[in-house]
Design a protein around this motif. Structure first.
Motif, PDB file in Angstrom:
ATOM      1  N   HIS A 292      -2.903 -44.893  -8.418  1.00 43.69           N
ATOM      2  CA  HIS A 292      -3.983 -45.560  -7.686  1.00 43.69           C
ATOM      3  C   HIS A 292      -5.344 -45.278  -8.325  1.00 43.69           C
ATOM      4  O   HIS A 292      -6.261 -46.094  -8.232  1.00 43.69           O
ATOM      5  N   TYR A 293      -5.468 -44.097  -8.941  1.00 42.82           N
ATOM      6  CA  TYR A 293      -6.741 -43.680  -9.527  1.00 42.82           C
ATOM      7  C   TYR A 293      -6.532 -43.414 -11.019  1.00 42.82           C
ATOM      8  O   TYR A 293      -5.945 -42.398 -11.404  1.00 42.82           O
ATOM      9  N   ARG A 294      -7.012 -44.314 -11.861  1.00 37.34           N
ATOM     10  CA  ARG A 294      -6.775 -44.196 -13.301  1.00 37.34           C
ATOM     11  C   ARG A 294      -7.725 -43.201 -13.952  1.00 37.34           C
ATOM     12  O   ARG A 294      -7.383 -42.553 -14.933  1.00 37.34           O
ATOM     13  N   ASN A 295      -8.939 -43.105 -13.453  1.00 36.97           N
ATOM     14  CA  ASN A 295      -9.921 -42.154 -13.953  1.00 36.97           C
ATOM     15  C   ASN A 295     -10.982 -41.960 -12.882  1.00 36.97           C
ATOM     16  O   ASN A 295     -10.907 -42.574 -11.803  1.00 36.97           O
ATOM     17  N   VAL A 296     -11.974 -41.133 -13.166  1.00 34.46           N
ATOM     18  CA  VAL A 296     -13.002 -40.818 -12.170  1.00 34.46           C
ATOM     19  C   VAL A 296     -13.737 -42.069 -11.696  1.00 34.46           C
ATOM     20  O   VAL A 296     -13.909 -42.288 -10.487  1.00 34.46           O
ATOM     21  N   PHE A 297     -14.146 -42.906 -12.629  1.00 34.13           N
ATOM     22  CA  PHE A 297     -14.940 -44.083 -12.271  1.00 34.13           C
ATOM     23  C   PHE A 297     -14.097 -45.110 -11.522  1.00 34.13           C
ATOM     24  O   PHE A 297     -14.564 -45.725 -10.558  1.00 34.13           O
ATOM     25  N   HIS A 298     -12.842 -45.284 -11.941  1.00 34.85           N
ATOM     26  CA  HIS A 298     -11.944 -46.187 -11.225  1.00 34.85           C
ATOM     27  C   HIS A 298     -11.676 -45.659  -9.825  1.00 34.85           C
ATOM     28  O   HIS A 298     -11.554 -46.445  -8.864  1.00 34.85           O
ATOM     29  N   ALA A 299     -11.587 -44.337  -9.672  1.00 32.69           N
ATOM     30  CA  ALA A 299     -11.351 -43.745  -8.361  1.00 32.69           C
ATOM     31  C   ALA A 299     -12.522 -44.014  -7.421  1.00 32.69           C
ATOM     32  O   ALA A 299     -12.325 -44.338  -6.244  1.00 32.69           O
ATOM     33  N   PHE A 300     -13.746 -43.883  -7.928  1.00 30.81           N
ATOM     34  CA  PHE A 300     -14.930 -44.195  -7.114  1.00 30.81           C
ATOM     35  C   PHE A 300     -14.876 -45.632  -6.600  1.00 30.81           C
ATOM     36  O   PHE A 300     -15.099 -45.891  -5.414  1.00 30.81           O
TER      37      PHE A 300
ATOM     38  N   GLY B  75     -14.244 -46.697  -2.653  1.00 34.60           N
ATOM     39  CA  GLY B  75     -15.307 -47.467  -2.015  1.00 34.60           C
ATOM     40  C   GLY B  75     -14.843 -48.827  -1.540  1.00 34.60           C
ATOM     41  O   GLY B  75     -15.249 -49.303  -0.476  1.00 34.60           O
ATOM     42  N   LYS B  76     -13.959 -49.457  -2.314  1.00 33.12           N
ATOM     43  CA  LYS B  76     -13.477 -50.799  -1.984  1.00 33.12           C
ATOM     44  C   LYS B  76     -12.471 -50.778  -0.845  1.00 33.12           C
ATOM     45  O   LYS B  76     -12.515 -51.625   0.054  1.00 33.12           O
ATOM     46  N   VAL B  77     -11.535 -49.825  -0.866  1.00 35.74           N
ATOM     47  CA  VAL B  77     -10.454 -49.799   0.125  1.00 35.74           C
ATOM     48  C   VAL B  77     -10.826 -48.992   1.372  1.00 35.74           C
ATOM     49  O   VAL B  77     -10.644 -49.446   2.503  1.00 35.74           O
TER      50      VAL B  77
ATOM     51  N   ALA C 161     -16.192 -43.130   2.933  1.00 37.19           N
ATOM     52  CA  ALA C 161     -15.047 -42.271   2.617  1.00 37.19           C
ATOM     53  C   ALA C 161     -15.350 -41.324   1.469  1.00 37.19           C
ATOM     54  O   ALA C 161     -14.689 -40.288   1.324  1.00 37.19           O
ATOM     55  N   LEU C 162     -16.341 -41.662   0.647  1.00 36.33           N
ATOM     56  CA  LEU C 162     -16.711 -40.784  -0.460  1.00 36.33           C
ATOM     57  C   LEU C 162     -17.361 -39.492   0.022  1.00 36.33           C
ATOM     58  O   LEU C 162     -17.544 -38.556  -0.753  1.00 36.33           O
ATOM     59  N   GLN C 163     -17.723 -39.465   1.305  1.00 36.78           N
ATOM     60  CA  GLN C 163     -18.277 -38.232   1.886  1.00 36.78           C
ATOM     61  C   GLN C 163     -17.312 -37.615   2.891  1.00 36.78           C
ATOM     62  O   GLN C 163     -17.718 -36.822   3.750  1.00 36.78           O
ATOM     63  N   LYS C 164     -16.029 -37.927   2.761  1.00 36.57           N
ATOM     64  CA  LYS C 164     -15.053 -37.316   3.660  1.00 36.57           C
ATOM     65  C   LYS C 164     -15.027 -35.797   3.461  1.00 36.57           C
ATOM     66  O   LYS C 164     -15.141 -35.305   2.347  1.00 36.57           O
ATOM     67  N   GLY C 165     -14.871 -35.099   4.562  1.00 41.46           N
ATOM     68  CA  GLY C 165     -14.801 -33.645   4.489  1.00 41.46           C
ATOM     69  C   GLY C 165     -16.139 -32.988   4.220  1.00 41.46           C
ATOM     70  O   GLY C 165     -16.177 -31.808   3.847  1.00 41.46           O
ATOM     71  N   LEU C 166     -17.242 -33.702   4.439  1.00 43.01           N
ATOM     72  CA  LEU C 166     -18.556 -33.134   4.136  1.00 43.01           C
ATOM     73  C   LEU C 166     -18.879 -31.935   5.019  1.00 43.01           C
ATOM     74  O   LEU C 166     -19.417 -30.932   4.533  1.00 43.01           O
ATOM     75  N   ALA C 167     -18.554 -32.021   6.313  1.00 46.50           N
ATOM     76  CA  ALA C 167     -18.876 -30.916   7.227  1.00 46.50           C
ATOM     77  C   ALA C 167     -18.185 -29.612   6.813  1.00 46.50           C
ATOM     78  O   ALA C 167     -18.857 -28.581   6.658  1.00 46.50           O
ATOM     79  N   PRO C 168     -16.856 -29.604   6.608  1.00 51.38           N
ATOM     80  CA  PRO C 168     -16.237 -28.353   6.147  1.00 51.38           C
ATOM     81  C   PRO C 168     -16.677 -27.956   4.744  1.00 51.38           C
ATOM     82  O   PRO C 168     -16.731 -26.763   4.429  1.00 51.38           O
ATOM     83  N   ALA C 169     -17.000 -28.947   3.910  1.00 52.26           N
ATOM     84  CA  ALA C 169     -17.470 -28.623   2.559  1.00 52.26           C
ATOM     85  C   ALA C 169     -18.794 -27.867   2.616  1.00 52.26           C
ATOM     86  O   ALA C 169     -18.993 -26.877   1.897  1.00 52.26           O
ATOM     87  N   LEU C 170     -19.705 -28.308   3.481  1.00 50.85           N
ATOM     88  CA  LEU C 170     -20.993 -27.626   3.633  1.00 50.85           C
ATOM     89  C   LEU C 170     -20.806 -26.218   4.190  1.00 50.85           C
ATOM     90  O   LEU C 170     -21.432 -25.264   3.706  1.00 50.85           O
ATOM     91  N   LEU C 171     -19.960 -26.105   5.201  1.00 50.77           N
ATOM     92  CA  LEU C 171     -19.729 -24.795   5.802  1.00 50.77           C
ATOM     93  C   LEU C 171     -19.078 -23.845   4.808  1.00 50.77           C
ATOM     94  O   LEU C 171     -19.443 -22.663   4.713  1.00 50.77           O
ATOM     95  N   TYR C 172     -18.117 -24.367   4.029  1.00 45.16           N
ATOM     96  CA  TYR C 172     -17.441 -23.525   3.048  1.00 45.16           C
ATOM     97  C   TYR C 172     -18.405 -23.075   1.956  1.00 45.16           C
ATOM     98  O   TYR C 172     -18.393 -21.902   1.551  1.00 45.16           O
TER      99      TYR C 172
END
Length: 295
Positions: A42-50, A54-56, A61-72
């Motif tokens: 599904h993700y061929r490289n970093v840019f394709h993954a972005f 973003g499309k699907v 979704a690119l900021q998923k997990g931001l709250a635990p990421a900040l706390l961690y």
């Protein structure tokens, strides 16, 4: 104050680097325990993954997990950089002649990293779960379907207790030991070398930034295999007792062998490009604090 400033600086950087962390996590989970060519990429490289996320899933979704990421980041780097700063201020990282000791820096960085990572392990596990969650057409790895950080922590705690919350913590320690010791030791050595060459004025922010970016590259090269194993270990489905449903794996053996099973040698470096961008982008946020911990 060192602990507070270190944590806040890492949080500031995390807001901008979290999308790279989402991409990295999904690329590392892609093709888990499957031979190359036997699964859909599904993700061929970093840019394709972005673009794909973003499309699907939508841009949010690119900021998923931001709250635990900040706390961690606050817990991990507050403890790690704050403790390392205390060791530096106490003169424990220098030899009797007053010169910088790479071995002592590496040891101090490893110990400081272990403390921060172990305490923040439940948060990191939930962060991984949330960042892996995706629409079915681009989903990779196990999908936990959490509704948020607090709901996930409560659910895991009620179902599996404290042991479940710290699942995978020991298997994730090699990642932190290698990464933290490499980063702090490389930063100190690079900064000293640049100072000797007089490329930048003494105490300049450019000196700290250059050293932080170089150490970030070194960290990724050293830590990538352990990072893949850690991501997969935290995201594994569990049985009724809360143990990972991975055949013949233990927490420690997983760190060494999980990326290799079914994915051949390329598996250990999955998501490296995203990890490189993550660390180099994160460097400006943490370099002022790193500078403050160095002589």
């Amino acid at each position: 104050m060192d602990f507070l400033m270190s944590g806040l600086a890492a949080c500031g950087a995390c807001v901008f680097t979290n999308p790279l962390e989402v991409v990295k996590t999904r690329m590392q989970l892609q093709g888990e325990l499957q031979a190359p060519g036997t699964y859909q990429r599904h993700y061929r490289n970093v840019f394709h993954a972005f673009i794909t996320i973003g499309k699907v899933d939508g841009l949010a979704a690119l900021q998923k997990g931001l709250a635990p990421a900040l706390l961690y980041q606050f817990l991990m780097n507050g403890i790690r950089l704050g403790t390392y700063g205390l060791a530096e201020a106490g003169g424990y990282l220098h030899t009797a002649e007053g010169t910088h000791s790479p071995a002592r820096s590496a040891a101090a960085g490893a110990m400081a990293g272990v403390m921060g990572a172990y305490l923040g392990s439940p948060i990191y596990m939930v962060k991984t779960h949330l960042q892996a969650q995706a629409a079915s057409e681009i989903a990779v790895g196990h999908q936990y379907k959490h509704q948020g950080m607090f709901q996930a922590l409560t659910k895991i705690g009620q179902k599996h207790g404290l042991v479940g919350l710290w699942r995978g913590a020991l298997g994730g320690l090699p990642r932190v030991i290698v990464g933290s010791s490499t980063q702090l030791c490389t930063f100190s050595s690079t900064k000293d070398l640049l100072s000797q060459w007089e490329i930048f004025p003494p105490q300049s922010w450019k000196l700290a930034l250059a050293a932080a970016m170089m150490s970030g590259i070194a960290v990724v090269l050293a830590m990538a295999p352990f990072d893949v194993a850690c991501t997969r270990l935290y995201n594994q489905p569990t049985d009724a007792q809360g143990k990972n449903r991975v055949p013949k794996f233990s927490a420690t053996s997983c760190s060494a062998s999980a990326p290799l099973l079914g994915t051949k040698d390329v598996g250990i470096m999955k998501g490296q490009t995203g990890h490189q961008l993550f660390k180099v982008t994160q460097a400006p946020g943490c370099s002022p604090i790193l500078l403050g911990t160095q002589s």
